[in-house]
Write a protein that holds these residues in place. Structure first.
Motif, PDB file in Angstrom:
ATOM      1  N   TRP A   1     -51.131   8.694  35.964  1.00 43.13           N
ATOM      2  CA  TRP A   1     -51.362   7.293  35.596  1.00 43.13           C
ATOM      3  C   TRP A   1     -52.067   7.177  34.259  1.00 43.13           C
TER       4      TRP A   1
ATOM      5  N   LEU B   1     -58.236   5.131  29.956  1.00 43.46           N
ATOM      6  CA  LEU B   1     -58.591   3.740  29.698  1.00 43.46           C
ATOM      7  C   LEU B   1     -59.850   3.645  28.821  1.00 43.46           C
ATOM      8  N   MET B   2     -60.863   4.468  29.165  1.00 41.25           N
ATOM      9  CA  MET B   2     -62.106   4.471  28.380  1.00 41.25           C
ATOM     10  C   MET B   2     -61.807   4.805  26.917  1.00 41.25           C
ATOM     11  N   LEU B   3     -60.893   5.749  26.714  1.00 42.18           N
ATOM     12  CA  LEU B   3     -60.586   6.172  25.347  1.00 42.18           C
ATOM     13  C   LEU B   3     -59.957   5.040  24.540  1.00 42.18           C
TER      14      LEU B   3
ATOM     15  N   GLY C   1     -60.266  18.076  37.172  1.00 42.92           N
ATOM     16  CA  GLY C   1     -59.987  17.135  38.250  1.00 42.92           C
ATOM     17  C   GLY C   1     -60.540  15.743  38.021  1.00 42.92           C
ATOM     18  N   VAL C   2     -60.759  15.368  36.749  1.00 42.10           N
ATOM     19  CA  VAL C   2     -61.240  14.019  36.451  1.00 42.10           C
ATOM     20  C   VAL C   2     -60.038  13.072  36.399  1.00 42.10           C
TER      21      VAL C   2
ATOM     22  N   LEU D   1     -58.867  17.060  30.981  1.00 36.60           N
ATOM     23  CA  LEU D   1     -59.911  16.767  31.969  1.00 36.60           C
ATOM     24  C   LEU D   1     -59.337  16.718  33.385  1.00 36.60           C
TER      25      LEU D   1
ATOM     26  N   PHE E   1     -50.657  -2.033  27.092  1.00 35.16           N
ATOM     27  CA  PHE E   1     -50.830  -2.544  28.456  1.00 35.16           C
ATOM     28  C   PHE E   1     -49.565  -3.246  28.934  1.00 35.16           C
TER      29      PHE E   1
ATOM     30  N   ILE F   1     -56.857   8.073  35.028  1.00 33.54           N
ATOM     31  CA  ILE F   1     -56.837   6.608  34.942  1.00 33.54           C
ATOM     32  C   ILE F   1     -58.045   6.135  34.145  1.00 33.54           C
ATOM     33  N   LEU F   2     -59.232   6.612  34.562  1.00 29.22           N
ATOM     34  CA  LEU F   2     -60.457   6.120  33.932  1.00 29.22           C
ATOM     35  C   LEU F   2     -60.632   6.678  32.528  1.00 29.22           C
ATOM     36  N   THR F   3     -60.358   7.991  32.357  1.00 33.42           N
ATOM     37  CA  THR F   3     -60.612   8.564  31.037  1.00 33.42           C
ATOM     38  C   THR F   3     -59.666   7.976  29.988  1.00 33.42           C
TER      39      THR F   3
ATOM     40  N   ILE G   1     -46.875  -1.189  30.458  1.00 37.36           N
ATOM     41  CA  ILE G   1     -46.977  -0.831  31.879  1.00 37.36           C
ATOM     42  C   ILE G   1     -46.067  -1.758  32.690  1.00 37.36           C
TER      43      ILE G   1
ATOM     44  N   ILE H   1     -53.023   5.064  31.647  1.00 37.06           N
ATOM     45  CA  ILE H   1     -53.051   3.635  31.353  1.00 37.06           C
ATOM     46  C   ILE H   1     -53.752   3.385  30.026  1.00 37.06           C
TER      47      ILE H   1
END
Lengths: 307, 354
Positions: free
Chosen positions: B85, B150-152, B142-143, B137, B281, B146-148, B284, B87
């Motif tokens: 994912w 998006l944060m980037l 195992g990070v 990551l 976005f 989705i979050l990484t 998606i 995103i």
């Protein structure tokens, strides 16, 4: 003098932490029930605009907060119907919720750009809330105390109550919970409603307390940071509180450094800090325990159907 | 009493029909929502969704907006098929544009056929490098990607702001936060005189075709599908899930980076703070509307491009705010996800209890 400065930094820190704490606490309960709702940012924005619109038109921040919570529940229910009743993909639906929140808040907020309202004030009498030192404890607004009380309440609920045990059971093994006779879908609906209310409230904290005026996309990705915090906290409310205040500290440091105006450090580079810190923290969490997802509810993100 | 009945097999007809049903339903809901908000709903929806297709003078603009959406969505769809994912395509799109712009600024004043390919290459590499962070990551630690990823995106946006306001600010630009304008050899060739139609449009179509061939006709495409549908079986079959994760994120990042460079070297012709347009976005939605199928994505890209073009039309005709476009796009995704239920279930009358 220094104590006054320290107190004022602490006040900023608490204020910066509160909205992420609220949103993350709601998401924690949602995830404990086995549902991954990536729409936190969207629910926060919806709450932020609903709260501002109602507070602006009625002049009551309390009504604004209530409306924000209700708006969060309403959009949360859209997510719940799609993922629980229609078995839609949770990741995709959560993203849709966020895109929806960005669009809806911007559309509704268009009429409020630049308008200001009276900021959410402290709850305790001036003698306490204006005191140079005591205000560190008594100078906050009601939402701050509410958020702290909710951390305690959610912690007790999950660990000490029967209902909390059932909620966790649904998240750990939905098939067994269903076999025993618990209504998996109904419980998840309730959890999502709770998560929506808290995300809406957290969003409204931006528009009613932090910056008492409307600006597009004012939550600036804090909903995503809230999602990361739940992972960071290992799905435990106590550590969530710690994590939220840690992020509040990072954001306060960013503001302080920005205000100090260090020449070689551009404000744009400072603004990257919370996001880079989130990635760093997620990475460290995984380094700490190679499993990576230790503590995550076993059914997180998996659809459930009774048949 | 109506009830949902699970189909014995997913309905192939509904697989194709449900996006069309979703579009029709979204238009109906759109009419209701915009009317409730005090706009002439029917005209607003017609302008957003139909006018761009009905008026030939809008078609070039439609293509220009569809090209980056299709390119990014193709990369994302490969990942989504394998449960990867990504995103953060918006961030990879921005970094691709930044990397390509770096080449453009370094070659300022020069001429040569090689400059544009070098910029495109840098754009792809930039997007890939930015997507490599979440890939590393996730695979090694195992990070959640989705979050990484998006944060980037937020990091990329701030990076862009920093460059256009700081080191890359046009020295002759009256202090406006923008880079120099690209030269003739740094700009995408325009295909039709007097329009914005650029090389990116045929290229997006070509990439869709290649993606379709790779996904449907090669072992690599099969590996992506198996890893997504049955990770355990994939392991037994000897497919490396880690390799698939890497490939998906790098492909997604590279395509988003290329799309970003094309946007910078095409319609923009420079970098400005307005560059992040949210295509990463919206793509998606394009990927889902196209059912994660390369050829479907071409149609999905056109549909979402129409909402951008039509959103601008509705801004002038019925004074609909620009934000309405985003709302309409999100509605489309909601309805699409809801109508997906028709693929695996059908509505029928509940049989009487025997």
């Amino acid at each position: 003098m220094t104590s006054a400065i320290l107190v004022s930094i602490l006040m900023t820190l608490v204020a910066a932490s509160t909205p992420i704490l609220l949103a993350a606490l709601g998401e924690l309960v949602v995830e404990k029930s086995g549902v991954l709702n990536l729409g936190v940012e969207g629910m926060m924005l919806t709450g932020a605009v609903a709260g501002f619109a109602v507070a602006y038109s009625t002049g009551s921040t309390a009504l604004g907060l209530a409306a924000a919570g209700a708006a969060g529940v309403a959009v949360g229910m859209v997510f719940a119907i799609l993922t629980l009743s229609l078995n839609a993909n949770q990741v995709a639906t959560g993203l849709a919720l966020t895109i929806f929140g960005i669009g809806a808040s911007s559309l509704i907020g268009a009429g409020f750009v630049g308008r200001t309202i009276t900021r959410l004030g402290p709850v305790f009498p001036d003698a306490l809330s204006d005191h140079p030192v005591l205000r560190a404890v008594f100078g906050h607004d009601g939402v701050v105390y509410l958020s702290l009380a909710l951390v305690l309440a959610v912690g007790l609920f999950l660990r000490r109550t029967r209902a909390g045990l059932i909620l966790r059971g649904v998240g750990e093994n939905d098939a067994s919970a269903h076999a025993i006779g618990y209504r998996v879908i109904a419980i998840r609906y309730a959890a999502i409603a709770f998560g929506g209310a808290l995300a809406g409230l957290g969003g409204a904290y931006f528009s009613l307390a932090l910056t008492p005026m409307w600006a597009d996309g004012l939550t600036a990705g804090r909903g995503w940071i809230a999602l990361a915090l739940v992972v960071f906290a290992g799905w435990r409310p106590g550590r969530l509180l710690f994590g939220a205040y840690l992020f509040g500290a990072v954001m306060t440091a960013e503001l302080q450094l920005k205000a100090a105006g260090i020449a070689w450090l551009a404000p744009e580079l400072l603004a990257m800090a919370p996001y880079l810190a989130t990635i760093a923290v997620l990475t460290m969490m995984s380094l700490g325990r190679q499993a990576g997802r230790a503590g995550a509810p076993a059914c997180l993100g998996k659809p459930f159907s009774a048949s | 009493m109506l009830e949902w009945r699970r189909r014995r097999e997913p309905s192939a007809a509904m697989l194709y029909a449900s996006p069309l049903i979703a579009v029709a339903l979204t238009m109906l809901i759109g009419v209701a929502v915009f009317t409730a908000m005090g706009y002439p709903g029917a005209q607003a929806v017609r302008d957003i969704f139909l006018t761009p297709f009905l008026e030939p003078q809008r078609w070039p603009d439609l293509g220009v907006k569809a090209a980056p959406l299709v390119m990014i969505a193709l990369g994302l769809a490969i990942g989504f098929r394998a449960n990867v994912w990504n995103i953060g395509a918006e961030g990879q799109y921005i970094v691709g544009a930044i990397a390509g712009t770096g080449v453009a600024l370094a070659t300022h004043g020069m001429t040569g056929w090689w400059i544009l390919p070098a910029m495109a290459f840098a754009g792809i590499l930039g997007g890939m490098a930015f997507a490599a962070v979440p890939a590393f990551l996730r695979v090694r630690l195992g990070v959640s990607e989705i979050l990484t990823s998006l944060m980037l995106t937020y990091v990329a946006v701030q990076g862009l702001y920093y460059l256009v306001r700081g080191p890359w600010k046009d020295p002759d630009g009256f202090n406006f936060p923008q880079t120099r304008l690209f030269g003739a050899d740094q700009t995408l060739p325009v295909l039709a005189e007097g329009s914005l139609v650029h090389l990116g449009i045929p290229l997006a179509l070509a990439i869709a075709l290649v993606a379709w061939l790779v996904l449907e006709k090669t072992t690599a495409g099969y590996a992506v599908k198996v890893v997504g549908l049955a990770p355990q079986a994939a392991r037994h079959g000897g497919f490396r899930a880690d390799g698939v994760t890497w490939a998906c994120l790098l492909a997604g990042g590279g395509l988003a980076g290329l799309a970003g460079l094309f946007e910078a070297a095409g319609p923009f012709g420079q970098l400005t703070p307005q560059f992040p347009s949210g295509y990463g976005f919206t793509a998606i939605i394009v990927a889902f509307l196209g059912r994660l199928h390369p050829l479907g994505i071409v149609f999905g890209g056109l549909a979402l491009a129409a909402t951008y073009v039509g959103g601008e039309i509705a801004q002038t005709t019925v004074k609909l705010p620009q934000a309405a476009t985003g709302l309409f796009q999100a509605l489309l995704l909601f309805v699409l996800l809801a109508t997906d239920v028709l693929v695996t279930y059908r509505i029928g009358w509940k049989a009487r209890a025997a």
